[in-house]
Scaffold this motif. Sequence first.
Motif, PDB file in Angstrom:
ATOM      1  N   THR A   1      90.450  86.834  -4.915  1.00  0.00           N
ATOM      2  CA  THR A   1      89.281  86.644  -5.752  1.00  0.00           C
ATOM      3  C   THR A   1      89.057  85.189  -6.101  1.00  0.00           C
ATOM      4  O   THR A   1      89.924  84.358  -5.980  1.00  0.00           O
TER       5      THR A   1
ATOM      6  N   ASN B   1      85.867  93.202  -1.554  1.00  0.00           N
ATOM      7  CA  ASN B   1      85.012  92.014  -1.690  1.00  0.00           C
ATOM      8  C   ASN B   1      83.534  92.331  -1.464  1.00  0.00           C
ATOM      9  O   ASN B   1      82.668  91.540  -1.824  1.00  0.00           O
TER      10      ASN B   1
ATOM     11  N   LYS C   1      81.467  92.468  -4.551  1.00  0.00           N
ATOM     12  CA  LYS C   1      81.328  91.134  -5.141  1.00  0.00           C
ATOM     13  C   LYS C   1      80.175  90.385  -4.481  1.00  0.00           C
ATOM     14  O   LYS C   1      79.346  89.749  -5.155  1.00  0.00           O
TER      15      LYS C   1
ATOM     16  N   LEU D   1      84.820  83.126  -0.432  1.00  0.00           N
ATOM     17  CA  LEU D   1      85.228  84.465  -0.010  1.00  0.00           C
ATOM     18  C   LEU D   1      85.106  84.665   1.499  1.00  0.00           C
ATOM     19  O   LEU D   1      85.597  85.654   2.029  1.00  0.00           O
TER      20      LEU D   1
ATOM     21  N   TRP E   1      85.393  92.497 -12.140  1.00  0.00           N
ATOM     22  CA  TRP E   1      86.301  91.631 -11.390  1.00  0.00           C
ATOM     23  C   TRP E   1      87.624  91.436 -12.144  1.00  0.00           C
ATOM     24  O   TRP E   1      88.712  91.512 -11.570  1.00  0.00           O
TER      25      TRP E   1
END
Length: 491
Positions: free
Chosen positions: A16, A294, A297, A414, A479
């Motif tokens: 993260t 992910n 996100k 990411l 998160w």
Amino acid sequence: MKTISGTENSKRPLKTVINGDDSISGYGTISGGAPAELTSWRRYLIGPLLSVYMFGYMMSYYTITEYTNKTWHDIKFKEANISVNSSSLSVCVANKSSPEFKVESEATSMAAQYMVYYSLSQGIPAVVSNLILGSYTDALGRKFLLGVGISGTTLRLIFSVIIIYFKFDMLYFIGACFIEGCTGQYATFLQVCLAYAGDITKPGKQRTNGMAYIMFMLGSSLTLASFAAGYLIQNYNFYVPLAAAVVLLTIAFFMMLVLLPESFPPEKRKTGKSLREVVGHSFSFFISKDYGSNRWKYQFLLLAHGFCEFSFLGRIGTETIYQMSTPFCWSAEKVGLYGAARTVGMMVFGVWSVKFFQLFLPDVSIAMIGVLSYAGCFTITALANNSAMLYLAAAVSSFGPLESIVIRSVASSLSEPSKQGAIFAAFASVEIIVNLLSNVGTSAIYSVSVKFMRGFVFLVLSSFDGIAFVLLIILLIRWKREERKITMVKI
């Protein structure tokens, strides 16, 4: 134990990105074996190159907006057989009971409608071209796309000079905008500059600082563009700033061609891919299960950025017409000075405050400060009845760039090095769509609402920032909850 999965081809997991280097391993992009030219000072030329390009682009945007506004005022006042001061670039009537006020409102409404036409002709082809061209930068390199972006804007400027100089119908601007749209519009150029910054920096704080550098150079050009456009229009003619922009973009093209090193060499590129596969990479971040935890996100980052950009991108043309009308009655030069002052504030307090906030705030929280800054600005602008309130709104917007810097940095960190172009192509495509919808929407709302509340459109824009803020709150909470679970599993 594998805690968070990356793509199916990843050799190590993606972690993260909330607190910069303290919580990210991500994917590095620069190693000790990097080409010598990518470790030289020439790699930083990407910033000045962006500044020169955006200076020309934005100077032309202000010029065409003010030209359209001025031309429609001349047309409507001539039709009504009302004489106006021909030396003024802004016809402004404060007495609401006078016939001049009604004509001025009609002219402002028509100018806003024409801005809709320009936005549609430019934005619709840009949605498709930006996605295709932006995705292919991972296969063809960064300089290819930089050249395409400069060429498209230069062609639009050349046609615009001809249209204004020979006083052709303003509808010809639609054709000029369409040509630029086919090369991806400004977003194509900006996205490849961000991908370039991603190529030459490591994930985390260095990546965020790289994004801040790009945004600083962008803001510097906007500061000068608004001032220069206002000065040149006020003292010369509308085609002069456009001609100057053509010269600058020509210089930018040769700067890119000769001096700037390629940040994504052939050995790193993914060649031999079909168009479907290349474009699919840009969407895979948000829909493919290969990205594991992910994926959500990416989704929240993109949505929050899209709503915030809706308010920011759509305001420029409408805001210019708003400032030149009752009760502010600003000249082109005053509009330029205001834009310059606001951008300076954003550069000093917005871009350079990133490092300060990183000392004690998570990245997502920093982005939330930027969103609130824009929301406050638009609310004050909507309620403004004098110039002082507009400058107060500009001061409140100073922290706005934090949103764009941080969200792009997190998304880039990411992503794999070989997919920097793809992730920024996805963001740029959304920005193009948002820019199209926002320009059309704000111009249409302003055209309708100008007769009962001139600032109503800015309240609408503020509400979009409110939505972005809520999305970021959800992202931050979820998160952190995920990180706590991962820590417990490791223990």
